[in-house]
Design a protein around this motif. Structure first.
Motif, PDB file in Angstrom:
ATOM      1  N   ILE A   1      66.603  -2.324  32.261  1.00 16.70           N
ATOM      2  CA  ILE A   1      67.180  -3.483  31.571  1.00 16.70           C
ATOM      3  C   ILE A   1      68.606  -3.180  31.126  1.00 16.70           C
ATOM      4  CG2 ILE A   1      66.415  -3.120  29.173  1.00 16.70           C
ATOM      5  CD1 ILE A   1      66.139  -6.455  30.945  1.00 16.70           C
ATOM      6  N   ALA A   2      68.886  -1.907  30.832  1.00 16.56           N
ATOM      7  CA  ALA A   2      70.260  -1.534  30.484  1.00 16.56           C
ATOM      8  C   ALA A   2      71.172  -1.746  31.698  1.00 16.56           C
ATOM      9  CB  ALA A   2      70.306  -0.085  30.003  1.00 16.56           C
ATOM     10  N   ASN A   3      70.693  -1.361  32.893  1.00 16.62           N
ATOM     11  CA  ASN A   3      71.457  -1.625  34.122  1.00 16.62           C
ATOM     12  C   ASN A   3      71.636  -3.124  34.323  1.00 16.62           C
ATOM     13  OD1 ASN A   3      71.401   1.079  34.598  1.00 16.62           O
ATOM     14  ND2 ASN A   3      69.899   0.998  36.265  1.00 16.62           N
ATOM     15  N   TYR A   4      70.547  -3.864  34.101  1.00 19.63           N
ATOM     16  CA  TYR A   4      70.618  -5.316  34.265  1.00 19.63           C
ATOM     17  C   TYR A   4      71.747  -5.894  33.425  1.00 19.63           C
ATOM     18  CZ  TYR A   4      70.049 -10.152  33.225  1.00 19.63           C
ATOM     19  OH  TYR A   4      70.324 -11.474  33.033  1.00 19.63           O
ATOM     20  N   ARG A   5      71.820  -5.462  32.172  1.00 12.51           N
ATOM     21  CA  ARG A   5      72.831  -6.009  31.271  1.00 12.51           C
ATOM     22  C   ARG A   5      74.238  -5.747  31.760  1.00 12.51           C
ATOM     23  NH1 ARG A   5      70.688  -4.418  25.325  1.00 12.51           N
ATOM     24  NH2 ARG A   5      69.305  -6.192  25.029  1.00 12.51           N
ATOM     25  N   ARG A   6      74.472  -4.521  32.245  1.00  9.33           N
ATOM     26  CA  ARG A   6      75.813  -4.198  32.757  1.00  9.33           C
ATOM     27  C   ARG A   6      76.170  -5.124  33.919  1.00  9.33           C
ATOM     28  NH1 ARG A   6      74.536   1.164  31.166  1.00  9.33           N
ATOM     29  NH2 ARG A   6      73.290   1.526  33.021  1.00  9.33           N
ATOM     30  N   LEU A   7      75.189  -5.349  34.813  1.00 13.90           N
ATOM     31  CA  LEU A   7      75.436  -6.207  35.969  1.00 13.90           C
ATOM     32  C   LEU A   7      75.663  -7.657  35.541  1.00 13.90           C
ATOM     33  CD1 LEU A   7      72.723  -4.519  38.143  1.00 13.90           C
ATOM     34  CD2 LEU A   7      75.142  -4.607  38.770  1.00 13.90           C
ATOM     35  N   ALA A   8      74.850  -8.114  34.586  1.00 14.78           N
ATOM     36  CA  ALA A   8      74.988  -9.491  34.113  1.00 14.78           C
ATOM     37  C   ALA A   8      76.352  -9.682  33.442  1.00 14.78           C
ATOM     38  CB  ALA A   8      73.851  -9.838  33.156  1.00 14.78           C
ATOM     39  N   ASP A   9      76.782  -8.697  32.661  1.00  7.14           N
ATOM     40  CA  ASP A   9      78.095  -8.781  32.005  1.00  7.14           C
ATOM     41  C   ASP A   9      79.212  -8.841  33.054  1.00  7.14           C
ATOM     42  OD1 ASP A   9      76.886  -8.697  29.577  1.00  7.14           O
ATOM     43  OD2 ASP A   9      77.356  -6.597  29.154  1.00  7.14           O
ATOM     44  N   ARG A  10      79.049  -8.046  34.110  1.00  4.80           N
ATOM     45  CA  ARG A  10      80.058  -8.010  35.164  1.00  4.80           C
ATOM     46  C   ARG A  10      80.126  -9.368  35.882  1.00  4.80           C
ATOM     47  NH1 ARG A  10      84.781  -6.873  36.969  1.00  4.80           N
ATOM     48  NH2 ARG A  10      84.912  -6.413  39.188  1.00  4.80           N
ATOM     49  N   LEU A  11      78.967  -9.940  36.168  1.00  2.00           N
ATOM     50  CA  LEU A  11      78.929 -11.260  36.803  1.00  2.00           C
ATOM     51  C   LEU A  11      79.624 -12.289  35.920  1.00  2.00           C
ATOM     52  CD1 LEU A  11      75.329 -11.208  38.300  1.00  2.00           C
ATOM     53  CD2 LEU A  11      77.408 -11.761  39.588  1.00  2.00           C
ATOM     54  N   THR A  12      79.313 -12.256  34.618  1.00  2.00           N
ATOM     55  CA  THR A  12      79.940 -13.191  33.685  1.00  2.00           C
ATOM     56  C   THR A  12      81.453 -13.007  33.712  1.00  2.00           C
ATOM     57  OG1 THR A  12      77.952 -13.060  32.324  1.00  2.00           O
ATOM     58  CG2 THR A  12      79.899 -13.997  31.284  1.00  2.00           C
ATOM     59  N   ALA A  13      81.904 -11.741  33.739  1.00  2.00           N
ATOM     60  CA  ALA A  13      83.346 -11.465  33.790  1.00  2.00           C
ATOM     61  C   ALA A  13      83.977 -12.003  35.078  1.00  2.00           C
ATOM     62  CB  ALA A  13      83.587  -9.966  33.654  1.00  2.00           C
ATOM     63  N   LEU A  14      83.180 -12.012  36.152  1.00  2.00           N
ATOM     64  CA  LEU A  14      83.675 -12.559  37.425  1.00  2.00           C
ATOM     65  C   LEU A  14      83.615 -14.086  37.455  1.00  2.00           C
ATOM     66  CD1 LEU A  14      81.951 -10.099  39.985  1.00  2.00           C
ATOM     67  CD2 LEU A  14      84.405 -10.191  39.473  1.00  2.00           C
ATOM     68  N   GLY A  15      83.096 -14.680  36.366  1.00  2.00           N
ATOM     69  CA  GLY A  15      83.018 -16.131  36.288  1.00  2.00           C
ATOM     70  C   GLY A  15      81.776 -16.725  36.935  1.00  2.00           C
ATOM     71  N   VAL A  16      80.791 -15.864  37.246  1.00  2.00           N
ATOM     72  CA  VAL A  16      79.554 -16.353  37.855  1.00  2.00           C
ATOM     73  C   VAL A  16      78.407 -16.190  36.853  1.00  2.00           C
ATOM     74  CG1 VAL A  16      77.978 -16.124  39.808  1.00  2.00           C
ATOM     75  CG2 VAL A  16      80.401 -15.523  40.080  1.00  2.00           C
ATOM     76  N   PRO A  17      77.761 -17.298  36.435  1.00  2.00           N
ATOM     77  CA  PRO A  17      76.618 -17.140  35.536  1.00  2.00           C
ATOM     78  C   PRO A  17      75.546 -16.282  36.217  1.00  2.00           C
ATOM     79  CG  PRO A  17      77.259 -19.458  35.727  1.00  2.00           C
ATOM     80  CD  PRO A  17      78.016 -18.701  36.780  1.00  2.00           C
ATOM     81  N   PRO A  18      75.048 -15.242  35.530  1.00  2.00           N
ATOM     82  CA  PRO A  18      74.071 -14.347  36.158  1.00  2.00           C
ATOM     83  C   PRO A  18      72.892 -15.092  36.778  1.00  2.00           C
ATOM     84  CG  PRO A  18      74.732 -13.491  34.019  1.00  2.00           C
ATOM     85  CD  PRO A  18      75.393 -14.818  34.167  1.00  2.00           C
ATOM     86  N   GLU A  19      72.423 -16.175  36.098  1.00  2.00           N
ATOM     87  CA  GLU A  19      71.241 -16.876  36.607  1.00  2.00           C
ATOM     88  C   GLU A  19      71.529 -17.564  37.939  1.00  2.00           C
ATOM     89  OE1 GLU A  19      72.577 -17.161  33.661  1.00  2.00           O
ATOM     90  OE2 GLU A  19      72.960 -19.236  33.076  1.00  2.00           O
ATOM     91  N   VAL A  20      72.789 -17.954  38.134  1.00  2.00           N
ATOM     92  CA  VAL A  20      73.158 -18.569  39.413  1.00  2.00           C
ATOM     93  C   VAL A  20      73.167 -17.522  40.523  1.00  2.00           C
ATOM     94  CG1 VAL A  20      75.044 -19.729  40.665  1.00  2.00           C
ATOM     95  CG2 VAL A  20      74.482 -20.423  38.312  1.00  2.00           C
ATOM     96  N   ALA A  21      73.740 -16.354  40.218  1.00  2.00           N
ATOM     97  CA  ALA A  21      73.810 -15.285  41.219  1.00  2.00           C
ATOM     98  C   ALA A  21      72.423 -14.746  41.574  1.00  2.00           C
ATOM     99  CB  ALA A  21      74.702 -14.154  40.707  1.00  2.00           C
ATOM    100  N   MET A  22      71.508 -14.781  40.604  1.00  2.00           N
ATOM    101  CA  MET A  22      70.176 -14.208  40.834  1.00  2.00           C
ATOM    102  C   MET A  22      69.218 -15.171  41.520  1.00  2.00           C
ATOM    103  SD  MET A  22      69.407 -11.872  37.430  1.00  2.00           S
ATOM    104  CE  MET A  22      69.471 -13.206  36.244  1.00  2.00           C
ATOM    105  N   ALA A  23      69.462 -16.472  41.350  1.00  2.00           N
ATOM    106  CA  ALA A  23      68.503 -17.493  41.786  1.00  2.00           C
ATOM    107  C   ALA A  23      67.969 -17.310  43.218  1.00  2.00           C
ATOM    108  CB  ALA A  23      69.091 -18.885  41.595  1.00  2.00           C
ATOM    109  N   PRO A  24      68.848 -16.987  44.224  1.00  2.00           N
ATOM    110  CA  PRO A  24      68.324 -16.909  45.597  1.00  2.00           C
ATOM    111  C   PRO A  24      67.311 -15.790  45.798  1.00  2.00           C
ATOM    112  CG  PRO A  24      70.749 -16.879  45.574  1.00  2.00           C
ATOM    113  CD  PRO A  24      70.294 -16.720  44.172  1.00  2.00           C
TER     114      PRO A  24
END
Lengths: 208, 208
Positions: free
Chosen positions: B48-71
């Motif tokens: 989950i710690a890894n997940y958070r880093r990735l989610a933060d990075r996605l947010t920084a890239l302007g992509v909501p994590p839930e959108v990137a993960m959905a597929p």
């Protein structure tokens, strides 16, 4: 407070956190979307962080965490087994109610603790607001949900107090922690826990 | 690599971590004692710690994590649903195999990434040793277990590759990441993943 009573209390809280972690993570699949799913998993991760602090403290006190936790496996497992949420509204209500009533219970006992243990067991959750907001959303979407969740919350408190009574009866060292003037006022303790619970239900838009 | 391919890969790894977290936490109840149970939950918490880093990075890239993960929700869910461990030996084998094959897969793709994303997706797990040691203990306790776990590991890899193939077929941006000279060599990729897997099986005392 004796070293054994310390370890007893830390063991109880530690296993409570460990199990809350597992159950929340297991409940996350019931989330209606990935944002909420990740939020509940974040809540779960906060529990495991607390668990680790408590386990480290037990180890520092010379008590293996698994020894301190062992007496609480059965009653805490029984609580969770008898309160399996069936949907997201029940998941967040359980997180809200369970977290808060545990905090209240621990706060009653923590009066007897010294630092750093007092701060360790009283780790304030930042997640109650998320859970309460989710409950309000569920009720706003469908007002009939309020009745069902109120009943669910009463069941959660009933099961929690029933298991707490069982623990109190079996663990004399722990019970001694909530003694005032050498007397353990279990009905008084349960009364103050239920009063705080009622106030919280109202804050989340539920009735008792 | 295009921004969309970045987000696609980060979304895949992020949801993989989120789901690994949930499943490991759910499997922890199968641990034979509280020490091992806490260790698996520690492994889950690292995810989950890894997940958070990735989610933060996605947010920084302007992509909501839930959108990137959905597929990836469906194929990753299908993988876990078809590989529910029945006991502790299967739990640790799944953690060992799943974690490693995911790392190998991501490593193949990460060649195309620049920092900080490369480091983000290639977060080395410190837990493989724990899982491998647990497998060796299970086999030492009962040598017949080796055959059952070897078969279980083959099933895990089969299901993983089958879902990976499905993802590759549906997500062109992601598939482009593993292209060499404009050509995607899926059998070659699967071949190198299976070779690494076989070596790891041997290291844990299992056969392929």
């Amino acid at each position: 407070m004796s070293g054994s009573a310390y370890a007893d209390l830390l063991g109880l809280v530690a296993f409570g956190e460990l199990l809350a972690f597992e159950r929340m993570a297991g409940d996350a699949r019931l989330a209606p979307d990935l944002r909420r799913r990740a939020a509940l998993n974040g809540m779960a991760a906060a529990e495991i962080a607390n668990y680790r602090r408590l386990a480290d403290r037990l180890t520092a006190l010379g008590v293996p965490p698994e020894v301190a936790m062992a007496p609480y496996v059965e009653p805490l497992q029984a609580y969770h087994d008898s309160t399996e949420p069936r949907d997201w509204a029940e998941v967040v209500t359980k997180a809200y109610v369970g977290d808060a009533i545990t905090d209240d219970f621990v706060r009653e006992i923590a009066d007897a603790l010294e630092e750093p243990d007092r701060a360790l067991v009283l780790d304030d959750s930042r997640y109650a607001d998320f859970a309460a907001a989710e409950i309000r959303v569920a009720v706003a979407d469908d007002p009939r949900v309020a009745g069902r969740l109120s009943m669910w919350a009463r069941r959660l408190v009933g099961e929690a107090l029933s298991q707490a009574g069982r623990v109190a009866a079996e663990r004399a060292t722990l019970t001694a922690l909530i003694a005032r003037d050498g007397r353990v006022d279990v009905p008084g303790l349960f009364g103050s826990l239920t009063t705080a619970h009622t106030a919280r239900m109202a804050a989340a838009g539920l009735n008792n």
